[in-house]
Write an enzyme that holds these catalytic residues in place. Structure first.
Site, PDB file in Angstrom:
ATOM      1  N   HIS A   6       0.676  -1.376  -0.169  1.00 11.58           N
ATOM      2  CA  HIS A   6      -0.040  -0.009  -0.040  1.00 11.58           C
ATOM      3  C   HIS A   6       0.942   1.353   0.258  1.00 11.58           C
ATOM      4  O   HIS A   6       1.739   1.335   0.926  1.00 11.58           O
ATOM      5  CB  HIS A   6      -0.932   0.006   1.107  1.00 11.58           C
ATOM      6  CG  HIS A   6      -1.790   0.986   1.185  1.00 11.58           C
ATOM      7  ND1 HIS A   6      -2.034   2.056   2.164  1.00 11.58           N
ATOM      8  CD2 HIS A   6      -3.012   1.280   0.491  1.00 11.58           C
ATOM      9  CE1 HIS A   6      -2.994   2.911   1.946  1.00 11.58           C
ATOM     10  NE2 HIS A   6      -3.592   2.345   0.848  1.00 11.58           N
ATOM     11  N   GLU A  33       0.442  -0.698  -4.892  1.00 11.01           N
ATOM     12  CA  GLU A  33      -0.640   0.056  -4.843  1.00 11.01           C
ATOM     13  C   GLU A  33      -0.049   1.674  -4.509  1.00 11.01           C
ATOM     14  O   GLU A  33       0.680   1.898  -4.077  1.00 11.01           O
ATOM     15  CB  GLU A  33      -1.753  -0.049  -3.687  1.00 11.01           C
ATOM     16  CG  GLU A  33      -2.931   0.738  -3.958  1.00 11.01           C
ATOM     17  CD  GLU A  33      -2.827   2.089  -3.235  1.00 11.01           C
ATOM     18  OE1 GLU A  33      -3.715   3.055  -3.278  1.00 11.01           O
ATOM     19  OE2 GLU A  33      -2.102   2.445  -2.398  1.00 11.01           O
ATOM     20  N   ASP A  35      -1.225   5.993  -5.830  1.00  5.34           N
ATOM     21  CA  ASP A  35      -2.441   6.966  -5.735  1.00  5.34           C
ATOM     22  C   ASP A  35      -1.925   7.941  -6.989  1.00  5.34           C
ATOM     23  O   ASP A  35      -0.776   8.368  -6.799  1.00  5.34           O
ATOM     24  CB  ASP A  35      -2.661   7.683  -4.488  1.00  5.34           C
ATOM     25  CG  ASP A  35      -2.966   6.683  -3.578  1.00  5.34           C
ATOM     26  OD1 ASP A  35      -4.147   6.112  -3.478  1.00  5.34           O
ATOM     27  OD2 ASP A  35      -2.267   6.431  -2.668  1.00  5.34           O
ATOM     28  N   HIS A  48      -1.165  10.972  -2.727  1.00  2.34           N
ATOM     29  CA  HIS A  48      -2.584  10.658  -2.336  1.00  2.34           C
ATOM     30  C   HIS A  48      -3.403  11.700  -1.964  1.00  2.34           C
ATOM     31  O   HIS A  48      -4.381  11.693  -2.448  1.00  2.34           O
ATOM     32  CB  HIS A  48      -1.981   9.718  -0.860  1.00  2.34           C
ATOM     33  CG  HIS A  48      -3.277   9.358  -0.317  1.00  2.34           C
ATOM     34  ND1 HIS A  48      -4.020  10.036   0.539  1.00  2.34           N
ATOM     35  CD2 HIS A  48      -4.173   8.022  -0.495  1.00  2.34           C
ATOM     36  CE1 HIS A  48      -5.243   9.441   1.157  1.00  2.34           C
ATOM     37  NE2 HIS A  48      -5.422   8.459   0.242  1.00  2.34           N
TER      38      HIS A  48
END
Length: 167
Positions: A6, A33, A35, A48
């Site tokens: 993450h 993952e 953003d 993010h």
């Protein structure tokens, strides 16, 4: 079992940085993952938050800054905010690219078009997943856990579902 890092190996390195992504690869993560938000001049950067304040020495919204302005900032005083293109070129494992804003999807898909074999587009937004699927990308719905999330993922023909407990 898949282990998705993450925001990269964010427990050990600053989130959404090249260092965090390289560390995730070194730790044998199955994927990363990350953003994505667009700068004022339409460049997808890996970040993010809506606002720069939490993890950088900058202030204001990412979308209110040009790429040149964003590149002058330091994340946690150490590293620059990477562009999505930089991350695609400097990593080798599967990437789960979260499109934070629906209107950003076209630019993100354009940057990722040559990496379809290892990029899945993830989002809370159904329209993002529909566009990504039409463009040949694997898709992942992000949702609050529950039967409606499962049905929504099925309706969207999402490749996967990432869900979490609501607060």
């Amino acid at each position: 079992m898949l282990i998705i890092a993450h925001r990269g190996a964010s427990a050990y390195a600053t989130e959404n940085t090249l260092s965090a992504f390289k560390l995730a690869e070194a730790m044998n993560a199955s994927g990363i993952e990350l953003d994505v938000r667009l700068t004022m001049d339409g460049v997808p950067v890996v970040f993010h938050d809506v606002f720069l304040n939490r993890v950088t020495n900058g202030k204001g919204k990412v979308k209110s800054k040009t790429l040149a302005e964003v590149k002058k900032l330091k994340v946690r005083g150490v590293e620059k905010i990477p562009t999505l293109k930089e991350v695609l070129e400097k990593t080798k494992i599967p990437l789960f690219v979260e499109v934070k804003e629906s209107e950003d999807v076209h630019k993100v898909l354009e940057v990722c078009k040559n990496f379809k074999k290892r990029v899945s587009i993830i989002s809370f937004h159904s329209d993002v997943l529909v566009k990504a699927k039409k463009n040949g990308f694997a898709t992942v719905l992000v949702s609050i856990a529950g039967l409606t999330a499962i049905q929504r993922a099925a309706d969207l023909k999402a490749s996967s579902l990432f869900c979490f407990k609501g607060f």
